[in-house]
Design a protein around this motif. Structure first.
Motif, PDB file in Angstrom:
ATOM      1  N   ARG A 155       0.833  -1.202   0.000  1.00 61.44           N
ATOM      2  CA  ARG A 155       0.000   0.000   0.000  1.00 61.44           C
ATOM      3  C   ARG A 155       0.869   1.254   0.000  1.00 61.44           C
ATOM      4  O   ARG A 155       0.578   2.241  -0.672  1.00 61.44           O
ATOM      5  CB  ARG A 155      -0.927  -0.015   1.215  1.00 61.44           C
ATOM      6  CG  ARG A 155      -1.980   1.094   1.219  1.00 61.44           C
ATOM      7  CD  ARG A 155      -2.902   0.972   2.417  1.00 61.44           C
ATOM      8  NE  ARG A 155      -3.561  -0.318   2.446  1.00 61.44           N
ATOM      9  CZ  ARG A 155      -3.325  -1.260   3.352  1.00 61.44           C
ATOM     10  NH1 ARG A 155      -2.419  -1.055   4.306  1.00 61.44           N
ATOM     11  NH2 ARG A 155      -3.966  -2.413   3.317  1.00 61.44           N
ATOM     12  N   TYR A 156       1.948   1.205   0.742  1.00 58.27           N
ATOM     13  CA  TYR A 156       2.890   2.328   0.826  1.00 58.27           C
ATOM     14  C   TYR A 156       3.493   2.619  -0.549  1.00 58.27           C
ATOM     15  O   TYR A 156       3.596   3.768  -0.976  1.00 58.27           O
ATOM     16  CB  TYR A 156       3.986   1.959   1.825  1.00 58.27           C
ATOM     17  CG  TYR A 156       4.947   3.061   2.192  1.00 58.27           C
ATOM     18  CD1 TYR A 156       4.580   4.075   3.061  1.00 58.27           C
ATOM     19  CD2 TYR A 156       6.245   3.065   1.673  1.00 58.27           C
ATOM     20  CE1 TYR A 156       5.468   5.074   3.415  1.00 58.27           C
ATOM     21  CE2 TYR A 156       7.141   4.059   2.014  1.00 58.27           C
ATOM     22  CZ  TYR A 156       6.747   5.058   2.890  1.00 58.27           C
ATOM     23  OH  TYR A 156       7.632   6.045   3.236  1.00 58.27           O
ATOM     24  N   GLN A 159       0.924   4.037  -3.085  1.00 56.96           N
ATOM     25  CA  GLN A 159       0.641   5.457  -2.854  1.00 56.96           C
ATOM     26  C   GLN A 159       1.831   6.350  -3.187  1.00 56.96           C
ATOM     27  O   GLN A 159       1.784   7.553  -2.962  1.00 56.96           O
ATOM     28  CB  GLN A 159       0.233   5.665  -1.390  1.00 56.96           C
ATOM     29  CG  GLN A 159      -1.076   4.988  -1.026  1.00 56.96           C
ATOM     30  CD  GLN A 159      -1.347   4.998   0.471  1.00 56.96           C
ATOM     31  OE1 GLN A 159      -0.462   5.333   1.266  1.00 56.96           O
ATOM     32  NE2 GLN A 159      -2.556   4.628   0.867  1.00 56.96           N
ATOM     33  N   ARG A 161       4.675   6.707  -1.795  1.00 54.96           N
ATOM     34  CA  ARG A 161       5.217   7.412  -0.640  1.00 54.96           C
ATOM     35  C   ARG A 161       6.671   7.034  -0.377  1.00 54.96           C
ATOM     36  O   ARG A 161       7.307   7.594   0.501  1.00 54.96           O
ATOM     37  CB  ARG A 161       4.369   7.098   0.590  1.00 54.96           C
ATOM     38  CG  ARG A 161       2.937   7.580   0.487  1.00 54.96           C
ATOM     39  CD  ARG A 161       2.047   6.990   1.563  1.00 54.96           C
ATOM     40  NE  ARG A 161       2.514   7.325   2.906  1.00 54.96           N
ATOM     41  CZ  ARG A 161       2.026   6.783   4.015  1.00 54.96           C
ATOM     42  NH1 ARG A 161       1.084   5.867   3.924  1.00 54.96           N
ATOM     43  NH2 ARG A 161       2.493   7.141   5.188  1.00 54.96           N
TER      44      ARG A 161
END
Length: 620
Positions: A155-156, A159, A161
């Motif tokens: 998920r990181y 996104q 990030r």
């Protein structure tokens, strides 16, 4: 000129460095928060732009020769428009692949590593290795995620990030040939942890440290038991809060069995209100927890530990009246675990709830049945031995810096939350169903004020006293209201800050008054507190007729609720009819008697009236 999308990503950072090394003009897209990472690669900051805007034409004018793409949609169209005639578009992301036949003016390549033969791949890797050896290239930043948190890592990345590479790591395991140090190891909780490490986690070398060491009660028996289970045990007299002594103990661990884990279980209680805590009392609680944990952290920071377990307490998470020093010490341990995790070091802080007295924990030895009963009614029961050990096992397999192993009764929490009681941190764990109540179910005048108004003044104070005694008994776990002496001080009954707040909340809910937290200190016994409630409420008394009508309202409302539940209501109906008949008989008889007296008086002479008064009122 080379344009690299996601220039701060794993592939992007390598491409930026390589192109810059080869002398190309390098441009890149990256979010503003990632510019610093690209600057560290030696690329001028003005050549970086945000991929959140499509103003590529101005940012990258007059055009580029190569686009290394990992974007999609309109960004692909904009990037294709930046290429000079004959330029190359290398598609890396492959989420929006185009047809090369539709792009005659550029060379479009949907890149895949398998397109290269083994020989060419070897040449490339050899050249890259040489560039790293000469310092021309540097490794991009690497972020590691425990494989147990793989969904969070993906998920990181999704996104965008991350900067550089994101790597999943396997959790370290306790090496059977390594040594585990247990501080407070001869205490009840330390001994439980030591046994569990041997029986469930394969630990074969233990160092149990405590201030008394081999002289501690039960130390010899514990050593014999663990040795019988196949472990090599060293029981050492060492105060972990003494840095030099701890350093010497760690240095004594043999190299063939290096330290692979730490479990810090030591703790001391010295309860008291904040106003009574002296520096000495704070130090007594802080030293075995805070100072010892800080020493363990600093002296093992360079070791590759598989586990670093800190025994914290729920007092630091939930708050605990009378335990300000203990709560602060536990909060430090929770924060230390987070600090170690941020530095890439193993750490887990366990904010234990209450252990049952059967566990032998010195922290619970002072609690009696009433204390345990009160805690149980709050929804926080005591951990049984097997339950606590099972949570210890679970904690060693979970990738979290801070955990709260505690026994919760969700049914009790739900019931308390529905009444506005219970710890606010627990309210998110239970779901309260809202029940629609029919008007007939809520009797008219059912508030405490109305109930008092319906009573004669002489009965009000006893009613409130019974109410207060009932709630006091419920809070303290007494058998019933009769166990609460009206004049006995609350502090003598066993009230503390926590139970004082609970009683105040109960009375606040039932009376509908704003009551201070210091309620039981201002009104120190049941009689005084009942008198205060009477002064605050003190409604005007109803007349006898109003009192009867109020009772009938309640009966009527109750009958309306019961009507749908009663299969046979013959007895109730008969009783109601009998009451109506008796009332009419009394009422009609009284009216007839009044009419007869009135008729006699209207035709009586003055002497007859005086004679009547004398005979009725005993004046003759």
């Amino acid at each position: 000129a080379l344009l690299v999308h996601a220039a701060a990503g794993g592939v992007g950072t390598a491409a930026v460095q390589l192109a810059h090394h080869l002398g190309a003009e390098v441009y890149g897209t990256a979010s503003e928060s990632k510019w610093d990472a690209v600057r560290e690669l030696g690329v001028p900051a003005e050549r970086i732009a945000s991929s959140r805007t499509l103003e590529f034409a101005q940012t990258f004018a007059p055009g580029v020769d190569v686009v290394l793409n990992s974007l999609a949609g309109e960004f692909v169209d904009a990037s294709l428009g930046l290429l000079r005639p004959g330029g190359r578009f290398i598609e890396m992301g492959k989420t929006d692949v185009r047809d090369p036949a539709g792009l005659p003016s550029v060379r479009y390549q949907n890149f895949d590593l398998t397109l290269l033969g083994p020989a060419r791949t070897g040449e490339i890797l050899a050249e890259i290795a040489a560039l790293f050896a000469r310092g021309a290239l540097r490794l991009p930043p690497i972020s590691t995620w425990d494989v147990r948190r793989a969904p969070d890592a993906f998920r990181y990345v999704a996104q965008a990030r991350h900067i550089g590479k994101v790597v999943l790591t396997a959790p370290p395991a306790l090496d059977p040939e390594g040594t585990v140090l247990v501080t407070g190891g001869t205490g009840a909780l330390g001994a439980l942890a030591a046994r569990r490490l041997v029986t469930e986690h394969g630990v074969r070398h233990l160092v149990l440290a405590s201030r008394r060491g081999p002289d501690a009660d039960g130390a010899a028996a514990l050593e014999a038991e663990l040795t019988g289970l196949g472990a090599t045990v060293t029981i050492a007299a060492c105060d972990a809060a003494d840095r030099d002594a701890l350093a010497a103990l760690l240095a004594s661990i043999p190299a063939e069995h290096p330290l692979t884990g730490v479990v810090s279980t030591a703790g001391v209680l010295d309860d008291g209100m904040i106003s009574s805590l002296t520096p000495e009392r704070v130090e007594a609680v802080m030293r075995p927890k805070v100072t010892a944990a800080a020493n363990l952290h600093e002296l093992t920071a360079d070791l590759d530990l598989a586990q670093f377990i800190l025994y914290s307490g729920a007092a630091g998470i939930l708050g605990s009246p009378g335990q300000g020093n203990y709560a602060a010490a536990n909060t430090f341990l929770d924060a230390l675990a987070q600090h170690r995790r941020a530095r890439g070091l193993a750490a887990t802080s366990l904010a234990w709830g209450l252990w049952s007295p059967q566990s032998g924990s010195g922290m619970t030895g002072h609690l009696d049945e009433a204390d345990l009963s009160r805690l149980s009614r709050s929804g926080m029961g005591a951990l049984g031995l097997e339950e606590g050990l099972g949570l210890f096992d679970r904690a060693l397999s979970v990738d979290e810096a801070a955990l709260v192993p505690i026994h919760l009764d969700l049914a009790t929490l739900r019931a308390g939350a529905a009444k506005g009681f219970g710890h606010p941190l627990f309210r998110g764990l239970v779901r309260i169903s809202t029940r629609r109540v029919l008007a007939a179910e809520t009797p008219l005048g059912d508030s405490l004020t109305d109930r008092l108004a319906a009573l004669p003044e002489a009965e009000r104070a006893p009613m409130l006293l019974d109410l207060v005694r009932g709630h006091v008994a419920a809070v303290l776990g007494f058998a019933g209201p009769e166990s609460v002496e009206p004049g006995r001080a609350f502090k003598d009954l066993g009230f503390d800050s926590l139970t004082a707040v609970e009683l105040r909340n109960r009375l606040k809910a039932v009376a509908g008054l704003r009551l201070p937290v210091s309620l039981i200190f201002d009104y120190p016994n049941a009689a005084a507190l009942a008198g205060h409630l009477l002064e605050e409420l003190a409604p005007p008394a109803h007349s006898a007729e109003q009192q009867v009508l109020a009772e009938l309202d309640r009966i009527e409302a109750r009958l309306a609720v019961m009507a749908a539940e009663c299969a046979t209501a013959g007895e109730i109906t008969a009783r109601l009819e009998q009451l109506v008949f008796s009332w009419k008989e009394r009422h009609q008889g009284a009216e007839a008697a009044v009419d007869d007296v009135a008729g006699q008086l209207s035709s009586a002479t003055a002497d007859e009236i005086i004679s009547f008064i004398d005979s009725e009122f005993g004046l003759s």
